[in-house]
Design an enzyme around this catalytic site. Structure first.
Site, PDB file in Angstrom:
ATOM      1  N   HIS A 158       0.827  -1.215   0.000  1.00  0.00           N
ATOM      2  CA  HIS A 158       0.000   0.000   0.000  1.00  0.00           C
ATOM      3  C   HIS A 158       0.854   1.255   0.000  1.00  0.00           C
ATOM      4  O   HIS A 158       2.074   1.208   0.204  1.00  0.00           O
ATOM      5  CB  HIS A 158      -0.962  -0.001   1.201  1.00  0.00           C
ATOM      6  CG  HIS A 158      -0.284   0.027   2.546  1.00  0.00           C
ATOM      7  ND1 HIS A 158       0.248   1.166   3.093  1.00  0.00           N
ATOM      8  CD2 HIS A 158      -0.067  -0.968   3.452  1.00  0.00           C
ATOM      9  CE1 HIS A 158       0.748   0.905   4.281  1.00  0.00           C
ATOM     10  NE2 HIS A 158       0.589  -0.389   4.524  1.00  0.00           N
ATOM     11  N   CYS A 182       3.126  -5.037   6.632  1.00  0.00           N
ATOM     12  CA  CYS A 182       2.715  -4.571   5.306  1.00  0.00           C
ATOM     13  C   CYS A 182       3.905  -3.956   4.566  1.00  0.00           C
ATOM     14  O   CYS A 182       4.902  -3.560   5.184  1.00  0.00           O
ATOM     15  CB  CYS A 182       1.593  -3.549   5.415  1.00  0.00           C
ATOM     16  SG  CYS A 182      -0.006  -4.278   5.855  1.00  0.00           S
TER      17      CYS A 182
END
Length: 237
Positions: free
Chosen positions: A183, A199
């Site tokens: 992301h 992440c």
């Protein structure tokens, strides 16, 4: 004694008589009000007091506060800027390879080349490895922290709507059935660091570029932190 009647004539007696009457009345009032200062022309209206108008109050200019440019335009180190490099791999073109140890993400082009991006990865104790695929994509995604993250950080919000202040940034690509995503970020200074809960972070510009190339089903290989990319010469192509 001043003789007022001597001033009257047959031609203008009425006019002078009125004037003389007004003069006499003025002298009478003047004498009774202030004998020490007789009015020479009591039939004229007394001047009204003059008050100076207050000076206009000019609004003060609001001082301009300059933005802290240094805080908002931090330059990304050259090695983390998006670029095409020489890259030998057995992975097929279109595969994403994440080099956790060097904080790079490669999008394989084939023919010994790849697009290399700088990334932020999981902090100590939150790195992981394995093979996944992109199962979902979202533009300006909402963020709902997973229960595992809330258990560690109970102060986190339970929901953040998508937008410039959302921690997931401009784009998100969800990996398999895991809680992990590739992301964007609203804090580009974290690129190259080990700061996340697992992440993979990219600048908003880079994740938007990758988002346009990758699709649902794209293979994602996350290498162990101890292992480096098979071959990444750094040569721009």
């Amino acid at each position: 004694m001043f003789n007022l009647d001597g001033l009257l004539t047959a031609k203008n007696g009425r006019r002078l008589g009125l004037t003389a009457g007004a003069l006499a009345l003025g002298l009478l009032i003047s004498g009774s009000a202030n004998a020490a200062q007789p009015l020479l022309f009591p039939f004229l209206p007394l001047p009204l007091p003059v008050y100076a108008a207050p000076a206009p109050v000019m609004p003060q200019a609001t001082p301009q506060i300059e933005a802290d440019d240094e805080a908002t335009t931090a330059e990304t180190p050259e090695r983390f800027k998006r670029q095409i490099v020489g890259y030998q791999t057995r992975e097929a073109a279109g595969t994403i390879v994440i080099d956790t140890g060097n904080t790079y993400l490669y999008y394989v082009l084939g023919g010994g080349r790849a697009i290399r991006y700088g990334i932020g990865v999981g902090r100590q104790g939150f790195t992981w490895s394995g093979t996944q695929s992109i199962t979902r994509k979202a533009e300006w995604p909402n963020w709902t922290p997973p229960s595992e993250m809330i258990a560690r950080q109970p102060y986190l919000p339970r929901f953040v709507a998508g937008g410039p202040h959302n921690p997931l940034g401009a784009r998100a690509m969800y990996l398999g059935g895991t809680i992990y995503r590739i992301h964007g970020t609203n804090d580009p200074s974290t690129i190259g660091g080990r700061v996340s809960s697992g992440c993979i972070r990219m600048t908003n510009e880079d994740v938007t570029d990758l988002y346009s190339r990758a699709h649902v089903g794209t293979k994602v290989v996350v290498m162990p932190i101890e292992r480096r990319a098979e071959s990444a010469s750094g040569r721009q192509g």
